[in-house]
Design a protein around this motif. Structure first.
Motif, PDB file in Angstrom:
ATOM      1  N   HIS A  19      88.933   7.707  -2.350  1.00 24.99           N
ATOM      2  CA  HIS A  19      88.677   8.750  -3.117  1.00 24.99           C
ATOM      3  C   HIS A  19      87.051   9.173  -2.655  1.00 24.99           C
ATOM      4  O   HIS A  19      87.056  10.603  -2.938  1.00 24.99           O
ATOM      5  N   ALA A  20      86.160   8.387  -2.621  1.00 18.41           N
ATOM      6  CA  ALA A  20      84.908   8.946  -1.971  1.00 18.41           C
ATOM      7  C   ALA A  20      84.862   9.353  -0.549  1.00 18.41           C
ATOM      8  O   ALA A  20      84.509  10.923  -0.504  1.00 18.41           O
ATOM      9  N   THR A  21      85.349   9.415   0.511  1.00 16.15           N
ATOM     10  CA  THR A  21      85.659   9.630   1.549  1.00 16.15           C
ATOM     11  C   THR A  21      86.320  11.246   1.842  1.00 16.15           C
ATOM     12  O   THR A  21      86.474  12.035   2.321  1.00 16.15           O
ATOM     13  N   GLY A  22      87.256  11.266   0.593  1.00 14.23           N
ATOM     14  CA  GLY A  22      88.452  12.357   0.898  1.00 14.23           C
ATOM     15  C   GLY A  22      88.567  12.790   0.048  1.00 14.23           C
ATOM     16  O   GLY A  22      89.024  14.001   0.140  1.00 14.23           O
ATOM     17  N   ALA A  23      87.093  13.222  -1.253  1.00 14.91           N
ATOM     18  CA  ALA A  23      86.829  14.296  -1.804  1.00 14.91           C
ATOM     19  C   ALA A  23      86.556  15.614  -0.968  1.00 14.91           C
ATOM     20  O   ALA A  23      87.437  16.546  -2.064  1.00 14.91           O
ATOM     21  N   ILE A  24      86.168  14.925  -0.791  1.00 19.85           N
ATOM     22  CA  ILE A  24      85.320  17.171  -0.156  1.00 19.85           C
ATOM     23  C   ILE A  24      84.524  16.232   1.328  1.00 19.85           C
ATOM     24  O   ILE A  24      83.743  15.536   1.254  1.00 19.85           O
TER      25      ILE A  24
END
Length: 690
Positions: free
Chosen positions: A149-154
């Motif tokens: 969720h942290a790496t893939g958000a933006i």
């Protein structure tokens, strides 16, 4: 950008640009050699595969003509770095608009409340079972945020970006489709947690502790009205039930930039910060630059092929007709559309991409739901909400000698096995006691039924057999009482004890027992005459008057006495039985937990330097390439891996490298998931193996 310049030296911009090209290509080459084969490698090279072979399945529907970084010139890479910032090293599918000198992108991201691997798990386990689907969906939602969720958000760019919050769409799905109680509220809370970790990662990635990731909800964009207009332009009716259209619009919708600027103004941002943006760029994982597998069949048609029978059949359904229309519009309007996504590579592990495949293989057996939840919950490899310490402990294992790790695991398994044996023995003892209590309660019920029979009732043989166990119990109780009297009172030759020496309570109890045996003989248990004879011998020692007086006194209360006595014992046993059941339930829970803990030592691999694609320190490093230390670390590890050194030497050297990078990795993970002070290590170079 000053901290990046220290990597390239101070010999002028041209020299720095050449070094930047070398570093980008070298870093990507290192990552490619470390992530393993399969899904991760295909995903990492998706743009190149399309360019190389022209295979339709690698065509990216929302980013039709992307460039790979190794294809770009030194000047183009330098331009990207200036526009995006340090995290541009993760880009793998670059849209043409990003390479235009006059473009100023507004970075846009988003997050799925339950990631792809979780949705696949729900679809597999929850099929046809609403309760299973709801419990699994609620559990998976509770994990958010995970590391992906942290790496893939933006991929953050500039000084601010937009994080689109899909809590309404996901909340509806989680509550209405999956059946999670208060699913909308729980989804909203999950998105609040996700946004916090995504925002802190952005601050690290940009090297700017004041970077702003602005949360904007889908509802703030008024997407439905603009979707109707867009579909009208494309010559197709808009179906409001075609929910994915809202998400698609946030990638390629023609008026997205205008809607985002409007929402940013409402959030309080001044015009001078908003006005310079001239393109909306969804900077998301490469797979999000594409449509999912439902549209894969139609890619050939988008590229100009004649539809076959299967494709014609699909196009009879609205979602495919609408999808094909959108895909063609995107391809035809690619160059002039101000909404263009670009794709980056996301967290790999064991040849897979975690947000898509996860650590846990779906199963079709609903009976495995509890085991699956427990195994996911206990797996320290999955960095998620609430298990930062366990994850860091697991990562620490990569820094230790592997034989010590194996010995530690063996000891842990041995201890778990010993605990299991003790608990199993306790469980069997409790189960035996529970069964015995159930038999006693059943027999006591017969005693009460017997005592409530009328005095003139005569039992037939079948009825006598039904009540015989309860009569036997009463006889044993009398023997116990009688033997206690023998021990408590002086004896003589004629009788076991003198009636005169008995206390008043014991005399009354003896009368009650005699009345009970008289009653039992009267209703059919003649064999109890010996007990009556024994009692009468004691009573004969007293004068007849006293005896008659005592008997008369007890004639009316003897039944009530025994009924109360048995009823009280029933209540006591029922309370004890309930306690035993609770104890057993607790033991069963402990047994299950210990059993899963013991099994989990085999279910996930212990920390080991090799294979490198399962080394989580290395896989984490692929997502922190905004930092020169992690780029140097990855290139070093790749060089060691590809060297002619023996395996033991390679392990030792890579372990030493992991030890050197770990303090910074740990500081980043703690900041992302726990917050606190911005890590001072962000602006320091610590990876030096010279």
């Amino acid at each position: 950008m000053e901290q990046e310049r220290c990597v390239y030296g101070k010999k002028g911009p041209e020299y720095e640009t050449r070094l930047l090209k070398i570093e980008v290509v070298g870093t990507h080459s290192a990552i490619e050699s470390l992530i393993g084969k399969g899904q991760a490698l295909s995903y990492f090279n998706q743009t190149n595969l399309f360019k190389k072979d022209g295979i339709p399945q690698y065509y990216l529907i929302f980013n039709p003509n992307p460039s790979s970084p190794d294809e770009l010139s030194e000047d183009q890479l330098s331009l990207l770095q200036k526009k995006i910032g340090p995290d541009f090293f993760r880009l793998r599918a670059v849209s043409g608009s990003l390479l235009q000198k006059n473009s100023f992108p507004l970075a846009v991201g988003g997050s799925c409340a339950i990631e792809t691997w979780g949705v696949r798990l729900i679809n597999a386990l929850g099929k046809g079972n609403d309760e299973t689907k709801a419990s699994l969906a609620e559990f998976l939602l509770s994990l958010a945020p995970t590391m992906t969720h942290a790496t893939g958000a933006i991929l953050p760019a500039g000084e601010l970006g937009v994080h689109l919050i899909e809590d309404a769409l996901w909340g509806q799905r989680i509550e209405d489709t999956y059946g999670v109680e208060k699913g909308r509220k729980k989804t909203e809370e999950a998105y609040e947690r996700i946004h916090r970790v995504a925002a802190r990662r952005c601050q690290l990635a940009t090297g700017n502790p004041y970077y702003r990731l602005i949360p904007i909800k889908f509802e703030e964009l008024d997407l439905l009205e603009h979707l109707k207009e867009w579909f009208k332009q494309m010559g197709i009716d808009f179906d409001p039930q075609f929910g994915i259209a809202q998400v698609i619009y946030t990638y390629v919708g023609p008026n997205l930039l205008t809607l985002l600027k409007k929402a940013l103004r409402k959030s309080g941002l001044p015009n001078y910060e908003i006005d310079p943006f001239n393109m909306a760029c969804r900077l998301k994982q490469i797979d999000h630059n594409d449509w999912d597998a439902t549209m894969a069949e139609l890619k050939g048609i988008i590229l100009g092929e004649t539809p076959n029978d299967k494709q014609k059949s699909l196009l009879e359904k609205y979602p495919f007709r609408a999808g094909l229309t959108i895909a063609k519009w995107v391809r035809e309007n690619y160059e002039k559309n101000p909404s263009q996504p670009s794709g980056f590579f996301d967290f790999p592990y064991d040849g897979k991409i975690l947000h898509m495949a996860g650590f846990h293989v779906p199963t079709n057996d609903p009976g495995e739901i509890a085991n699956k939840i427990l195994s996911i919950k206990n797996d320290p490899r999955l960095l998620r909400f609430g298990n930062l310490d366990q994850h860091l402990d697991y990562l620490d294992g990569y820094l230790k000698e592997e034989f010590n790790l194996e010995r530690g695991l063996l000891n842990e398994k041995r201890e778990a096995s010993q605990q299991l044996q003790k608990l199993q023995s306790s469980k069997q003892s409790l189960e035996a006691k529970i069964q015995n209590y159930k038999k006693i309660l059943e027999m006591y019920g017969k005693v009460l039924e017997l005592l409530n029979l009328p005095d003139d009732k005569a039992l037939d043989q079948e009825e006598k057999e039904k009540f015989r166990p309860s009569v036997q119990y009463l006889t044993e109780r009398y023997n116990s009482f009688f033997n206690s009297l023998i021990k408590r009172y002086p004896s003589n030759i004629e009788t076991p004890f003198s009636f005169d020496s008995l206390s008043q309570n014991d005399r009354e109890d003896l009368h009650r027992w005699r009345n009970l045996f008289l009653f039992l003989r009267k209703i059919g248990f003649e064999e109890l005459g010996e007990k009556l004879k024994e009692l009468n011998q004691i009573f004969d020692k007293k004068s007849k008057d006293n005896e008659e007086r005592d008997i008369q006194k007890n004639e009316e209360d003897w039944k009530e006495f025994f009924i109360n006595k048995v009823s009280n014992e029933i209540r006591a046993i029922e309370e004890d039985l309930e306690n035993k059941k609770n104890q057993l339930s607790s033991l069963m829970s402990q047994l299950k937990s210990l059993d899963k803990k013991s099994n989990s030592l085999d279910n996930y691999p212990p920390p080991s330097i090799f294979p490198l694609e399962r080394n989580l320190i290395i896989m984490h490093a692929t997502q922190f390439v905004f930092d020169p230390d992690f780029r140097a670390f990855l290139r070093y590890v790749a060089n060691v891996k590809n060297s002619d050194k023996d395996q033991m030497t390679k392990k030792a050297e890579i372990r030493e490298a992991c030890k050197k990078i770990f303090p910074k990795l740990k500081a980043y993970l703690v900041y992302i998931f726990a917050g606190g002070d911005y890590p001072y290590l962000r602006n320091m170079r610590i990876f030096d193996l010279s």
